[in-house]
Design a protein around this motif. Structure first.
Motif, PDB file in Angstrom:
ATOM      1  N   LEU A 107      79.651  -7.955  -8.891  1.00 26.64           N
ATOM      2  CA  LEU A 107      78.931  -8.236  -7.653  1.00 26.64           C
ATOM      3  C   LEU A 107      79.050  -9.703  -7.275  1.00 26.64           C
ATOM      4  CD1 LEU A 107      75.711  -6.088  -8.062  1.00 26.64           C
ATOM      5  CD2 LEU A 107      77.620  -5.738  -6.495  1.00 26.64           C
ATOM      6  N   ILE A 108      79.061 -10.534  -8.283  1.00 24.08           N
ATOM      7  CA  ILE A 108      79.203 -11.962  -7.992  1.00 24.08           C
ATOM      8  C   ILE A 108      80.595 -12.252  -7.433  1.00 24.08           C
ATOM      9  CG2 ILE A 108      79.381 -14.230  -9.077  1.00 24.08           C
ATOM     10  CD1 ILE A 108      77.007 -13.539 -10.766  1.00 24.08           C
ATOM     11  N   GLN A 142      80.493 -11.345  -3.921  1.00 20.01           N
ATOM     12  CA  GLN A 142      79.778 -12.309  -3.100  1.00 20.01           C
ATOM     13  C   GLN A 142      80.622 -13.548  -2.833  1.00 20.01           C
ATOM     14  OE1 GLN A 142      78.572 -15.446  -4.071  1.00 20.01           O
ATOM     15  NE2 GLN A 142      76.919 -15.872  -2.663  1.00 20.01           N
ATOM     16  N   ILE A 143      81.369 -13.957  -3.842  1.00 18.48           N
ATOM     17  CA  ILE A 143      82.174 -15.164  -3.684  1.00 18.48           C
ATOM     18  C   ILE A 143      83.267 -14.957  -2.645  1.00 18.48           C
ATOM     19  CG2 ILE A 143      83.836 -16.639  -4.854  1.00 18.48           C
ATOM     20  CD1 ILE A 143      82.109 -16.401  -7.362  1.00 18.48           C
ATOM     21  N   TYR A 161      83.321 -12.695  -0.320  1.00 20.79           N
ATOM     22  CA  TYR A 161      82.678 -12.447   0.967  1.00 20.79           C
ATOM     23  C   TYR A 161      82.306 -13.765   1.628  1.00 20.79           C
ATOM     24  CZ  TYR A 161      79.783  -9.893   4.324  1.00 20.79           C
ATOM     25  OH  TYR A 161      79.261  -9.354   5.467  1.00 20.79           O
ATOM     26  N   THR A 162      81.695 -14.651   0.841  1.00 18.71           N
ATOM     27  CA  THR A 162      81.318 -15.958   1.381  1.00 18.71           C
ATOM     28  C   THR A 162      82.551 -16.732   1.817  1.00 18.71           C
ATOM     29  OG1 THR A 162      79.450 -16.022  -0.143  1.00 18.71           O
ATOM     30  CG2 THR A 162      80.110 -18.099   0.853  1.00 18.71           C
ATOM     31  N   ASP A 163      83.560 -16.708   0.971  1.00 17.12           N
ATOM     32  CA  ASP A 163      84.783 -17.435   1.249  1.00 17.12           C
ATOM     33  C   ASP A 163      85.392 -16.989   2.573  1.00 17.12           C
ATOM     34  OD1 ASP A 163      87.938 -17.812  -0.529  1.00 17.12           O
ATOM     35  OD2 ASP A 163      86.878 -19.102   0.891  1.00 17.12           O
ATOM     36  N   LEU A 176      73.403 -14.839   1.876  1.00 19.36           N
ATOM     37  CA  LEU A 176      74.536 -14.604   0.993  1.00 19.36           C
ATOM     38  C   LEU A 176      74.443 -15.484  -0.244  1.00 19.36           C
ATOM     39  CD1 LEU A 176      76.844 -12.711   1.308  1.00 19.36           C
ATOM     40  CD2 LEU A 176      78.163 -14.523   2.386  1.00 19.36           C
ATOM     41  N   MET A 216      71.854 -12.976  -8.491  1.00 19.86           N
ATOM     42  CA  MET A 216      72.600 -12.262  -9.527  1.00 19.86           C
ATOM     43  C   MET A 216      72.872 -13.139 -10.734  1.00 19.86           C
ATOM     44  SD  MET A 216      75.100  -9.745  -7.438  1.00 19.86           S
ATOM     45  CE  MET A 216      75.836 -10.948  -6.357  1.00 19.86           C
ATOM     46  N   VAL A 273      78.349 -20.596  -8.043  1.00 22.65           N
ATOM     47  CA  VAL A 273      77.877 -19.897  -6.845  1.00 22.65           C
ATOM     48  C   VAL A 273      77.097 -20.848  -5.940  1.00 22.65           C
ATOM     49  CG1 VAL A 273      76.256 -18.157  -6.054  1.00 22.65           C
ATOM     50  CG2 VAL A 273      77.859 -17.598  -7.854  1.00 22.65           C
ATOM     51  N   GLN A 290      79.385 -23.424  -4.382  1.00 20.14           N
ATOM     52  CA  GLN A 290      80.178 -22.903  -3.273  1.00 20.14           C
ATOM     53  C   GLN A 290      79.404 -23.044  -1.958  1.00 20.14           C
ATOM     54  OE1 GLN A 290      80.653 -18.672  -3.023  1.00 20.14           O
ATOM     55  NE2 GLN A 290      82.762 -18.822  -2.343  1.00 20.14           N
TER      56      GLN A 290
END
Lengths: 395, 378, 390
Positions: free
Chosen positions: A289-290, A293-294, A296-298, C33, C40, C285, C288
């Motif tokens: 999931l992380i 997320q990474i 997706y954010t990118d 986000l 997580m 995270v 970022q």
């Protein structure tokens, strides 16, 4: 647009004549580093957890793999491999009589009753003991096969040089004690510990009998009957015959079934198995999931670029390809270093803790598949709006 | 702007440590280099300039001429390598990094891009500047609202940049730059992205700042609309100041009036009014400027040269630069009581009857001064 | 206006927080986000930490449920399931010491339970004790001990696995060579002693393990008289001890067990490494998000620098953004962790529990994570050069 003649591009021209995905990615190196770094660590977590989990299972199955036979006999009441639940030796005689059986030899074992004394500091530790008739070896362990003659002598033992270091089995000592009895160390082999046993000792059956039953004790019950079939005989037929000829107190296994018995116990029932399973699962799910997320954010950060491309006139199909490629590249940029690093870490753990962490194709493929999968799904979802939108509306 | 300078002078007398003649910006022997070692190149060559309060200075020149570099150095955004810059009385080279930061709070910066925070409303963006000065929240709210209204954004105060037009955003940025009434405003193409109306509002506000608050505005621009309104044009080429021209005589008039006793105590607005209505008139030696017995039409202020005042043929007085004459007839309404002849080439500033009377009406101090001198004379 | 009168441009904390808050709430999508990612990562940390402590906790389960101030055992004591043996005489001697209120003998053994599902004979862990001495913390268990005074009777831990078949009272099971009747169940937890645990009287224990002498004791829990300091008493009692016996205080015992589980087994390695990696993931995270925010608003920050804000003020704003993100992400992570702990407890029977110290520790770790991320992104903030704005 300039053509990119780097080596990779000679092999593979992604997304048509313009390696746009590459360009996009490389244009902002810090961002690429951040994203792939984050994914890399998430993958590292996955690989470590997965490595430990595999090691946990594989270690306990290792000895079973080493049994040199086609069919195996155990007490029907034996609930896992690593417990002492012997059956009568006479059953082996009965097995030998069945046609198709070439040989039926005993394998003896004890897991929780024998204490080994570290010859260097005198501390006592619980060890596994395996034994067999040296005239009829049943273990496929190199270094054991060469010492069969010595093992016939009383009180001669072989030690596992890859046992956990605190046992002191790897330093070439020549004598020690088992349960207070003096033993001579005549050689070593390589097997490795598992999560319940720190080390293993191999000996002849007579030595085993003396150890567990005292002097003058007869041979103990057989832990595993190792049967080899005559060449050309059909295992299924022989098994049926064995079933008919043996008492119901004895169960018949193929090697696969024997492995499965222990594996299933470890996975479902043991204290440790569910812990590993849970730990790995959580690490996996959250790690993935992380990664999602990474990416997706990118990609969300790059929405304006994609929107511009769409407005300029690039087709949706092309855009999807670029997005997927970028997601895949970023995922790989994280996965590859994590994979290499974990191989290194596996080695370190193996050295330090003697857990048999191995990078296998299985681990590689699972982690790669999941990482790529998550990143690709994430990539699509991130730019879904742009892909679906009318170019004019995008602004 | 001349009013502003006088105001500066007036307040200068009050506040310690500052004298009337202190320029807002003084640059001396400024050299600047980019790069290191072999790739070191010089971008500013021996720049020197002095800018006083209340001036609207426009910097022009081809790109790469060094205008922006000079601006950043004056604004204490870059460290000085060689040379000397004094801003608002502070020698920038003597200031440490944090002191430079503090100096910048007295400078208003207007950049080409508005650089507003998307997350903050127009008012809040302006508040970011106000907070540097601290103060009562209510007072800040009032000040911020006022300047936004002044720029025509009264109905947009609580809007975020995304719901403002490009021109409105730039005006918010300008409001932010000016809300603290900085003594020095440095601007880089502030109107480049603006439409005609917005540009107009901005230029007016900047001009007003120089006039009303005595601020100095130094601006890099190619916008002709602004260049027209500038007081001074500095042209840079290849890192050097190629020309430095005062645009309107009004500036000179200001400078001159400043030094004249009669006008010293006038308020800025009064003085501006006077200066605006003044015209220059020149005479050559022997010209008769007024004749005894004529109707009085004008009031004269000598900026250069001298005159002979004669009554019934006799020399009564000689007047020179800084002196004035012709007030009597305008005050009493009677015909001229003397004849004034130019001694040499004469340069005068002339105020017509109506304007003269208006000045007297408007300004008490002017009147008092005038009468004092008048009665002295008579 | 002199410099002293001008506001110090030290952005007050409220302003930093306000600006950070506004920046975050303006772009809800991006912030959500980021918080999801942080959530997580923190959840992972909770889980790894949960396992890390639960394993030794599981190993301590039995001890935690025993009443004792000191524990006598063999010098060969490895950990709870491998305690070694010592002479009963030592325990008897200690019993007469003035500080001691009670000293009992515990016997550990493992036997085959001839009554498992599918005809299997799983190993059951047998604890032999004196039924007249109530040594458990839970009165409910102590009350049941009386049942053990009858011969050939056992009490079964309710956490005994289904593999052992039904645990109904009255059921007769052959254990080892003897026929035993289940007199009842008790609730404690098997921990890592085994997959099933039974309590028997010491007499019964001797019958079950005829080759063992009751002179050889595995553990000797000692209860001190009220008001006696365990450390002093331990020191006193150790003076007269035999060469192969030792005495633990409760704290020393816990430390020993924890050390065993974390260093001697792979637990420390596995969950410790998981913990460290999760922490790093968390940093990445947050980093970022921060880096994105900073680079997107670099001109704005540069403008603030131009108009007179100190570098420190801007740094502080970025740090505040970082802290806000992790603090907001912490709460749902905590809630999810509680839920996950419950699932893990059910699946693994490990006593995974949230404690206040753990909560606080993770919160602090979260703040440290945020700070490190912020530090990393301050570099790019430095690049906000106001001179470049022109």
């Amino acid at each position: 647009m300039a053509t990119d003649t780097s080596l990779l591009h000679r092999f593979w021209r992604p997304a048509g004549f313009v390696p746009l995905a590459w360009r996009n990615l490389l244009a902002n190196k810090p961002r690429l580093l951040r994203s792939s770094g984050g994914i890399g660590f998430a993958v590292l977590l996955m690989l470590m957890q997965l490595g430990f989990e595999r090691a946990f299972f594989n270690a306990s199955l290792e000895i079973i793999h080493r049994l040199d036979g086609d069919i195996f006999l155990q007490s029907a009441s034996k609930y896992r491999f690593a417990t002492r639940d012997p059956f009568r030796r006479s059953e082996l005689d009965a097995a030998r009589a069945v046609s198709g059986v070439a040989s039926a030899w005993p394998f003896y074992a004890d897991w929780f009753d024998v204490f080994w004394k570290n010859p260097f500091d005198g501390k006592a530790f619980l060890v596994r003991v395996f034994a067999f008739d040296p005239d009829h070896p049943v273990l496929q362990l190199p270094d054991v096969e060469g010492k069969l003659a010595e093992l016939s002598d009383p009180d001669a033992v072989l030690v596992d040089r890859h046992a956990r270091r605190f046992l002191g089995m790897d330093k070439g000592a020549t004598q020690s004690e088992l349960n207070g009895r003096k033993v001579r160390i005549v050689g070593s082999f390589s097997l490795g510990p598992d999560f319940e046993s720190d080390g293993t000792v191999v000996m002849g059956d007579r030595t085993f009998a003396q150890l567990l039953s005292g002097p003058g004790g007869g041979l103990p019950g057989v832990e595993v009957g190792v049967i080899k079939l005559r060449p050309g005989s059909d295992p299924a037929t022989v098994t049926r015959a064995l079933r008919a000829g043996l008492s119901p107190e004895v169960a018949i296994f193929t090697k696969a079934q024997l492995l499965e018995l222990e594996r299933k116990f470890q996975a479902d029932v043991s204290s440790a198995g569910p812990i590993f399973a849970m730990g790995t699962l959580v690490g996996f799910v959250v790690g993935m999931l992380i990664a999602y997320q990474i990416i997706y954010t990118d990609l969300t950060e790059q929405l304006p670029q994609f929107a511009t491309m769409k407005a300029i006139g690039y087709r949706t199909g092309y855009l999807i390809r670029v997005v997927l490629e970028q997601g895949a590249f970023t995922a790989l940029a994280g996965w590859i270093p994590a994979w290499f690093l974990s191989i290194l870490l596996y080695r370190v753990v193996e050295e330090v803790a003697l857990l048999p962490l191995r990078m296998t194709a299985e681990i590689t493929l699972i982690s790669l598949g999941l990482t790529l999968g998550m990143c690709l799904i994430s990539a699509i979802l991130a730019v879904r709006r742009v892909i679906a939108a009318d170019p004019a509306e995008v602004f | 702007m001349c009013a502003a300078m006088v105001a500066e002078a007036a307040s200068a007398v009050d506040s310690a440590g500052m004298t009337a003649s202190l320029p807002v910006v003084r640059v001396e022997a400024l050299n600047h280099f980019y790069g290191r070692g072999e790739s070191r190149s010089q971008v500013l060559f021996d720049n020197g300039i002095e800018i006083g309060a209340g001036q609207l200075v426009v910097m022009t020149g081809p790109s790469g001429a060094g205008k922006t570099t000079l601006l950043t150095l004056v604004g204490a955004l870059r460290s000085i390598q060689e040379g000397r810059i004094e801003v608002l009385g502070h020698d920038l080279s003597k200031l440490g990094r944090s002191e430079l930061v503090v100096t910048r709070r007295n400078v208003g910066f207007i950049f080409q891009l508005h650089n507003l925070f998307d997350a903050l409303s127009a008012y809040e963006n302006v508040m970011m500047a106000m907070q540097l000065r601290g103060g009562h929240p209510a007072e800040m709210r009032q000040r911020g609202t006022a300047i936004l209204q002044r720029l025509g954004l009264g109905h947009r105060i609580d809007h975020k940049p995304r719901s403002l037009s490009g021109g409105e955003r730039q005006r918010v940025a300008i409001a932010r730059a000016l809300v603290n009434r900085p003594h020095l405003v440095l601007a880089d193409e502030p109107t480049a992205a603006l439409d005609r109306d917005s540009a107009h509002k901005v230029v007016d506000l900047l001009k007003e700042t120089t006039v009303e608050h005595g601020s100095t505005v130094v601006m890099v621009t190619h916008d002709h609309r602004i260049i027209e309104k500038a007081d001074r044009l500095v042209h840079m080429v290849d890192g050097r100041i190629a020309s430095d021209v005062v645009l309107h005589d009004q500036l000179r008039i200001c400078e001159f009036l400043k030094s004249v006793d009669l006008f010293k105590t006038l308020t800025p607005i009064e003085l501006t009014n006077v200066a605006e209505k003044v015209t220059k008139r020149q005479f050559i030696a022997g010209d008769v400027i007024l004749r005894q017995g004529e109707e009085g039409e004008d009031f004269f202020l000598i900026s250069d040269g001298s005159v002979e005042v004669m009554r019934e043929g006799h020399d009564v007085a000689r007047l020179g630069a800084g002196d004035f004459f012709g007030e009597a007839a305008l005050i009493t309404g009677e015909p001229r009581n003397a004849t004034v002849v130019a001694n040499d080439n004469l340069e005068t500033y002339v105020l017509g009857k109506t304007e003269f009377r208006a000045a007297i009406e408007a300004s008490r101090s002017f009147r008092d001064q005038l009468y004092r001198v008048y009665f002295l004379r008579h | 206006m002199t410099e002293g009168e001008v506001g110090l441009g030290r952005v007050s904390r409220p302003t930093r927080v306000w600006l950070a808050w506004r920046i975050l709430t303006h772009d809800k999508a991006r912030t959500t986000l980021a918080i999801a990612g942080v959530f997580m990562a923190i959840l992972l940390i909770f889980v790894e930490l949960g396992f890390f402590f639960a394993v030794p906790q599981g190993g301590m389960l039995f001890y935690d449920n025993l009443q004792f101030d000191l524990l006598m055992c063999s010098k060969q004591y490895e950990y709870q399931a491998q305690p070694g043996q010592f002479q009963r005489g030592q325990l008897d001697r200690v019993r007469s010491a003035p500080e001691v209120a009670q000293a009992t003998a515990l016997y550990f053994g493992s036997a085959k339970w001839h009554g498992g599902e599918d005809g299997k004979w799983p190993d059951i862990f047998v604890v032999g004790l004196d039924p007249r001495r109530p040594i458990f913390q839970a009165d409910s268990i102590n009350r049941e001990l009386g049942l053990l005074e009858r011969p050939d009777v056992v009490l079964v831990d309710s956490g005994t696995r289904p593999m052992f078949g039904p645990l109904t009272t009255g059921r007769v099971v052959k254990i080892g060579e003897r026929s035993e009747t289940i007199a009842g169940r008790y609730v404690l937890g098997t921990g890592f002693m085994g997959l099933g645990v039974i309590l028997v009287s010491d007499q019964n224990f001797a019958r079950l393990f005829p080759y063992r002498s009751l002179e050889q004791v595995n553990l000797g829990p000692i209860q001190l008289k009220p008001g006696v300091d365990p450390k002093r008493a331990a020191a006193e009692l150790r003076k007269g001890l035999g060469p192969d016996t030792r005495i633990f205080t409760r704290n020393e015992l816990e430390a020993h067990e924890v050390a065993y589980w974390t260093t001697r087994t792979s637990v420390g390695l596995i969950f410790g490494s998981g913990l460290i990696i999760s922490f790093v993931v968390g940093i990445m995270v947050v980093y970022q998000t921060l880096a994105t925010q900073v680079s997107r608003q670099l001109p704005q920050f540069a403008t603030l620098k131009a108009i007179g804000y100190r570098d420190r003020a801007l740094d502080g704003t970025v740090v505040t953004i970082s802290l806000l993100i992790v603090i907001v992400g912490f709460v749902p992570a905590l809630a999810a962790a509680l839920g996950l702990y419950s699932v893990i407890r059910d699946e693994t029977l490990l006593p995974v529990a949230m404690t206040w110290p753990r909560l606080a520790a993770v919160f602090v770790a979260t703040l440290v994570m945020a700070s490190i991320s912020a530090l990393l992104s301050l570099g790019s903030l430095r690049r906000a050069d106001p001179a470049e704005l022109f």
